[in-house]
Design an enzyme around this catalytic site. Structure first.
Site, short mmCIF file in Angstrom:
data_model
loop_
_atom_site.label_atom_id
_atom_site.label_comp_id
_atom_site.label_asym_id
_atom_site.label_seq_id
_atom_site.Cartn_x
_atom_site.Cartn_y
_atom_site.Cartn_z
CD GLN A 133 -2.79 1.36 0.20
OE1 GLN A 133 -3.57 0.45 -0.03
NE2 GLN A 133 -2.77 2.47 -0.52
CB CYS A 262 -5.11 2.51 2.39
SG CYS A 262 -5.67 2.26 4.07
#
Length: 304
Positions: A133, A262
């Site tokens: 991520q 995210c």
């Protein structure tokens, strides 16, 4: 010697910057049938012990675009769910596939599978770290003209796995990171100590979100209650009151600041609808970049 990616600290600053450039190159190629297929004939085993949208789809599509094949393995469909030791699974998979990606709860599970596997192991997410991520986030910042080595990042919210990986990235690349969180919700002290030993970058923990946001190039947030913490939801909602990324907070950031999350997002909790959907938001570019940075990762870790 095989390479594993379990945390951002497994990469050097030069490797991170190289992966960003590679991710951008794969993005420019898109899904063109004329694009290179460096992983033709290669296979990736994807172990999922946590539910997923972005991780599963991005890794599966990434392998397809690179000419390889990805296999989805869940506890319900494999012997892992019936009590087979994870190390045995790792040893068997190593004889079938060219790499393993795992998305699980405890970070020690990823460490155990990497220790037993003879093929590269990539951490798709654990409760301790989320390196893929953060690599996508760094690529997104670079796309927007923000230098990942010199930027100022404000992380607003829970000191979770994403925050831990941001701490590591700050020290590896040397940028400034301010984390605003309530007392008791700081990133892992062991991660901070380990990453801080590199001697680059600056990471500060503050309590006031405005202090973190002031002058930031990147405003970042994540959910206050992560998967597996549902029983703490009410307590966390109370603890994080005032930590929402909203228009007021955004006005304190740099004029061309970007906002990242995210996903999945809880609109009205850690971020407002107006900011998430507003002109400063890079949230969906960031989500897309999971695909491209993972193509870069797979190309690097499997091919070499």
């Amino acid at each position: 010697m095989k390479r594993d990616l379990l945390r951002i600290l497994d990469l050097s600053d030069k490797e991170i910057l190289s992966l960003i450039r590679s991710g951008m190159a794969w993005k420019r190629r898109g899904g063109s049938p004329r694009a290179p297929r460096p992983l033709a004939g290669k296979s990736l085993a994807m172990i999922f012990q946590k539910a997923s949208t972005r991780t599963r789809v991005s890794f599966e599509v990434a392998m397809t675009r690179l000419g390889g094949h990805a296999l989805f393995l869940s506890p319900q469909d494999t012997q892992i769910g019936r009590g087979e030791p994870i190390r045995d699974t790792a040893r068997v998979l190593s004889r079938y596939v060219d790499a393993v990606m795992i998305r699980t709860f405890g970070h020690e599970t990823a460490v155990e599978i990497a220790a037993a596997a003879t093929v590269p192991v990539i951490n798709g997410l654990t409760d301790g770290h989320h390196p893929c991520q953060i690599l996508a986030d760094l690529m997104t910042a670079a796309e927007r003209g923000i230098d990942p080595r010199k930027m100022r990042v404000a992380f607003i919210g829970d000191g979770n796995n994403v925050a831990n990986s941001w701490v590591e990235a700050a020290h590896v690349l040397g940028f400034h990171l301010r984390i605003a969180c309530p007392e008791g919700y700081e990133p892992d002290p062991a991660v901070r100590k380990d990453a801080g030993s590199i001697g680059r970058g600056e990471v500060r923990i503050v309590r006031d979100p405005a202090e973190a946001a002031r002058g930031a190039d990147v405003l970042y947030t994540d959910v206050w209650t992560s998967m597996g913490q549902e029983a703490e939801s009410r307590k966390r909602l109370a603890a994080f009151e005032g930590y929402c990324v909203d228009a007021t907070l955004l006005r304190l950031a740099a004029p061309r600041a970007i906002v990242m999350h995210c996903l999945p997002a809880h609109r009205g909790e850690e971020i407002t609808e107006a900011v998430l959907e507003g002109p400063h938001s890079a949230v969906f570019d960031e989500a897309e970049n999971r695909l491209h940075i993972q193509m870069a990762l797979l190309d690097k870790f499997i091919k070499h």
